[in-house]
Design an enzyme around this catalytic site. Structure first.
Site, PDB file in Angstrom:
ATOM      1  N   HIS A 163       0.835  -1.204   0.000  1.00 56.51           N
ATOM      2  CA  HIS A 163       0.000   0.000   0.000  1.00 56.51           C
ATOM      3  C   HIS A 163       0.869   1.253   0.000  1.00 56.51           C
ATOM      4  O   HIS A 163       0.674   2.161  -0.826  1.00 56.51           O
ATOM      5  CB  HIS A 163      -0.902  -0.017   1.237  1.00 56.51           C
ATOM      6  CG  HIS A 163      -1.648   1.264   1.480  1.00 56.51           C
ATOM      7  ND1 HIS A 163      -2.998   1.398   1.246  1.00 56.51           N
ATOM      8  CD2 HIS A 163      -1.236   2.478   1.956  1.00 56.51           C
ATOM      9  CE1 HIS A 163      -3.373   2.631   1.547  1.00 56.51           C
ATOM     10  NE2 HIS A 163      -2.308   3.306   1.981  1.00 56.51           N
ATOM     11  N   GLU A 164       1.809   1.321   0.922  1.00 53.91           N
ATOM     12  CA  GLU A 164       2.600   2.546   1.060  1.00 53.91           C
ATOM     13  C   GLU A 164       3.502   2.794  -0.148  1.00 53.91           C
ATOM     14  O   GLU A 164       3.620   3.921  -0.620  1.00 53.91           O
ATOM     15  CB  GLU A 164       3.423   2.487   2.349  1.00 53.91           C
ATOM     16  CG  GLU A 164       2.586   2.546   3.615  1.00 53.91           C
ATOM     17  CD  GLU A 164       1.746   3.816   3.713  1.00 53.91           C
ATOM     18  OE1 GLU A 164       2.193   4.863   3.211  1.00 53.91           O
ATOM     19  OE2 GLU A 164       0.650   3.750   4.278  1.00 53.91           O
ATOM     20  N   HIS A 167       1.780   4.398  -3.036  1.00 57.13           N
ATOM     21  CA  HIS A 167       1.655   5.857  -3.017  1.00 57.13           C
ATOM     22  C   HIS A 167       2.776   6.484  -3.849  1.00 57.13           C
ATOM     23  O   HIS A 167       2.567   7.499  -4.529  1.00 57.13           O
ATOM     24  CB  HIS A 167       1.724   6.384  -1.584  1.00 57.13           C
ATOM     25  CG  HIS A 167       0.424   6.293  -0.842  1.00 57.13           C
ATOM     26  ND1 HIS A 167      -0.735   6.887  -1.310  1.00 57.13           N
ATOM     27  CD2 HIS A 167       0.099   5.697   0.336  1.00 57.13           C
ATOM     28  CE1 HIS A 167      -1.718   6.655  -0.447  1.00 57.13           C
ATOM     29  NE2 HIS A 167      -1.245   5.931   0.553  1.00 57.13           N
ATOM     30  N   TYR A 178      -4.022  14.922  -2.962  1.00 62.38           N
ATOM     31  CA  TYR A 178      -4.423  14.193  -1.763  1.00 62.38           C
ATOM     32  C   TYR A 178      -5.519  14.924  -1.004  1.00 62.38           C
ATOM     33  O   TYR A 178      -5.335  15.361   0.131  1.00 62.38           O
ATOM     34  CB  TYR A 178      -3.194  13.961  -0.875  1.00 62.38           C
ATOM     35  CG  TYR A 178      -3.345  12.799   0.070  1.00 62.38           C
ATOM     36  CD1 TYR A 178      -3.409  11.490  -0.402  1.00 62.38           C
ATOM     37  CD2 TYR A 178      -3.398  13.002   1.438  1.00 62.38           C
ATOM     38  CE1 TYR A 178      -3.516  10.423   0.469  1.00 62.38           C
ATOM     39  CE2 TYR A 178      -3.510  11.945   2.316  1.00 62.38           C
ATOM     40  CZ  TYR A 178      -3.570  10.654   1.821  1.00 62.38           C
ATOM     41  OH  TYR A 178      -3.687   9.595   2.694  1.00 62.38           O
ATOM     42  N   GLU A 187      -5.837   6.859  -2.145  1.00 62.42           N
ATOM     43  CA  GLU A 187      -5.827   5.843  -1.097  1.00 62.42           C
ATOM     44  C   GLU A 187      -6.348   4.497  -1.614  1.00 62.42           C
ATOM     45  O   GLU A 187      -5.827   3.439  -1.270  1.00 62.42           O
ATOM     46  CB  GLU A 187      -6.681   6.301   0.095  1.00 62.42           C
ATOM     47  CG  GLU A 187      -5.968   7.235   1.040  1.00 62.42           C
ATOM     48  CD  GLU A 187      -4.761   6.584   1.713  1.00 62.42           C
ATOM     49  OE1 GLU A 187      -4.808   5.358   1.985  1.00 62.42           O
ATOM     50  OE2 GLU A 187      -3.777   7.288   1.949  1.00 62.42           O
ATOM     51  N   ASP A 264      -9.273  14.662   7.650  1.00 69.51           N
ATOM     52  CA  ASP A 264      -8.684  13.624   6.799  1.00 69.51           C
ATOM     53  C   ASP A 264      -8.673  14.067   5.341  1.00 69.51           C
ATOM     54  O   ASP A 264      -8.942  13.287   4.431  1.00 69.51           O
ATOM     55  CB  ASP A 264      -9.456  12.306   6.965  1.00 69.51           C
ATOM     56  CG  ASP A 264      -8.769  11.113   6.302  1.00 69.51           C
ATOM     57  OD1 ASP A 264      -7.532  11.122   6.188  1.00 69.51           O
ATOM     58  OD2 ASP A 264      -9.497  10.180   5.888  1.00 69.51           O
ATOM     59  N   HIS A 269      -9.350   8.598   3.606  1.00 64.11           N
ATOM     60  CA  HIS A 269      -9.306   7.218   4.097  1.00 64.11           C
ATOM     61  C   HIS A 269     -10.697   6.633   4.287  1.00 64.11           C
ATOM     62  O   HIS A 269     -10.830   5.432   4.541  1.00 64.11           O
ATOM     63  CB  HIS A 269      -8.563   7.148   5.439  1.00 64.11           C
ATOM     64  CG  HIS A 269      -7.087   7.355   5.331  1.00 64.11           C
ATOM     65  ND1 HIS A 269      -6.512   8.588   5.500  1.00 64.11           N
ATOM     66  CD2 HIS A 269      -6.079   6.482   5.079  1.00 64.11           C
ATOM     67  CE1 HIS A 269      -5.194   8.471   5.363  1.00 64.11           C
ATOM     68  NE2 HIS A 269      -4.910   7.210   5.100  1.00 64.11           N
TER      69      HIS A 269
END
Length: 408
Positions: A163-164, A167, A178, A187, A264, A269
């Site tokens: 996942h990271e 990005h 974002y 995301e 957020d 998210h």
């Protein structure tokens, strides 16, 4: 290309809920993590200015040990591409996760590391004390050890690593801004490919996969399946400790939040659950391995997107790409149209008869009786909810499973 924010795996609404805990240790760990994250976001623009300046390195991996400090510059080398395995499990897990993600992008999608130019992959483990997060900062992957009460070592979750690092892929392709829908799509892309990395390593079909993100980062004492579920957005957790998973699975439940850090960034998210569900429906609708047709459709659509692409724009692009890759009116294209229709985002460029279909199906858009049946069912559901509200009864649970977005 500029970087707009820090990408952390644990969303702020989870940490905010933990900050209200009656358990002092849990509360303090959550507060420390939130403060650290705020500080890191302040440094983000400095690190972001260096994006793309690193020389190609064939995706070579290096893992550093922070020794529970927060300054990455003081971290010591723990393992390199040509080095032996470490006696530290966190080091080896991070090293292996970086390698699996790199290999997935190379073998499946033909991408040469994160930037497609051989960008080196640096990982930092043991950041801080009781740090409840892991993040990508535009140059490296950083892992906390967790507080031992709620979260455990973040290097132990392959989908978190995938996942990271995704990005980073997004930064070097579409550069999705974002915030609000483009941020939620950002995301979602990371959730999708984080899940695909795990499925690819395990050689699982779409039906065999768990479709969970972060299922391995909670301690055994925590009553939660994961941080998020692509299969069932809104059902990853529901407890006094963590609260209720707020993710919607349909556009009618889109959550409007302030485009601020506390909000957020407009719910990136939270609302990512909608495109997450769409991908799950495409994958199970087509069947087989999700990294094959569905993964390629999503990847090529990401490459064709821009910084401001929203949900509708991405839905339309996936439909077009499915046609380019697998043929117009193909099973794959029908599955894409059906899935987006099921989450309340009918593909605007699709023929009218393909804009909706049975949940998870690969087609069925040409079934007028089926469409009418679904419309009648939706009206009946709305009438039932209205009646219950008038009578003071609670609404039915499982908001993601209503009206064609059905739980599978």
């Amino acid at each position: 290309m500029s970087i707009r924010t820090l990408n952390c795996i644990v969303p702020p609404h989870v940490l905010e809920h933990l900050r209200q805990s009656s358990d002092t240790a849990v509360r303090e760990a959550a507060l420390t993590t939130l403060l650290d994250t705020t500080m890191l976001r302040g440094q983000r623009s400095v690190r972001g200015s260096l994006l793309g300046l690193a020389s190609p390195a064939q995706g070579r991996r290096t893992v550093f040990d922070c020794g529970h400090r927060t300054n990455l510059a003081t971290a010591v080398l723990a393992r390199s591409e040509d080095g032996a395995a470490s006696a530290d499990a966190s080091v080896d897990q991070a090293f292996d996760g970086l390698g699996s993600t790199r290999q997935f992008y190379g073998d499946v999608l033909g991408r040469n590391s994160i930037d497609d130019r051989g960008m080196r992959l640096d990982g930092y483990v043991h950041r801080g004390v009781r740090y409840n997060n892991a993040f990508w900062d535009g140059q490296e992957m950083v892992f906390g050890d967790g507080d031992g009460r709620i979260f455990t070592d973040f290097t132990g979750s392959l989908d978190v690593i995938g996942h990271e690092l995704t990005h980073g892929v997004t930064e070097f392709t579409a550069g999705l801004e974002y915030h609000v829908q483009s941020g939620a799509l950002n995301e979602s892309i990371s959730d999708v490919f984080g899940s695909l990395v795990k499925q690819w390593v395990r050689q699982q079909t779409a039906d065999q996969a768990d479709w969970l993100i972060g299922d391995e980062i909670f301690t055994p004492d925590v009553d939660a399946d994961a941080l998020r579920s692509l299969k069932s957005p809104g059902e990853a957790y529901d407890s006094e400790l963590l609260g209720k998973d707020p993710q919607p699975a349909h556009m009618r439940d889109f959550v409007d939040l302030p485009d601020t850090e506390a909000g957020d960034n407009g719910g990136v998210h939270v609302n990512s659950g909608i495109p997450n569900k769409a991908f799950y429906l495409v994958a199970t609708g087509i069947g087989g391995y999700a990294w094959e047709a569905p993964g390629h459709i999503w990847y090529e659509s990401l490459r064709a997107s821009t910084a401001t692409t929203d949900f509708q724009g991405f839905a339309d692009t996936t439909f077009s790409k499915a046609g380019e890759l697998f043929g117009q009116d193909s099973v794959e294209q029908k599955a894409v149209a059906s899935a987006w229709g099921d989450v309340g985002l009918p593909v605007s460029c699709a023929p009218k008869g393909m804009r909706s279909g049975p949940s998870g199906g690969a087609g069925g858009g040409g079934d007028p009786l089926g469409d009418l049946s679904r419309q009648v069912s939706e009206l009946a559901r709305q009438l039932q909810e209205l009646t219950q509200q008038v009578q003071g009864q609670p609404k039915p649970s499982g908001k993601g499973g209503r009206s064609g977005a059905g739980r599978a």
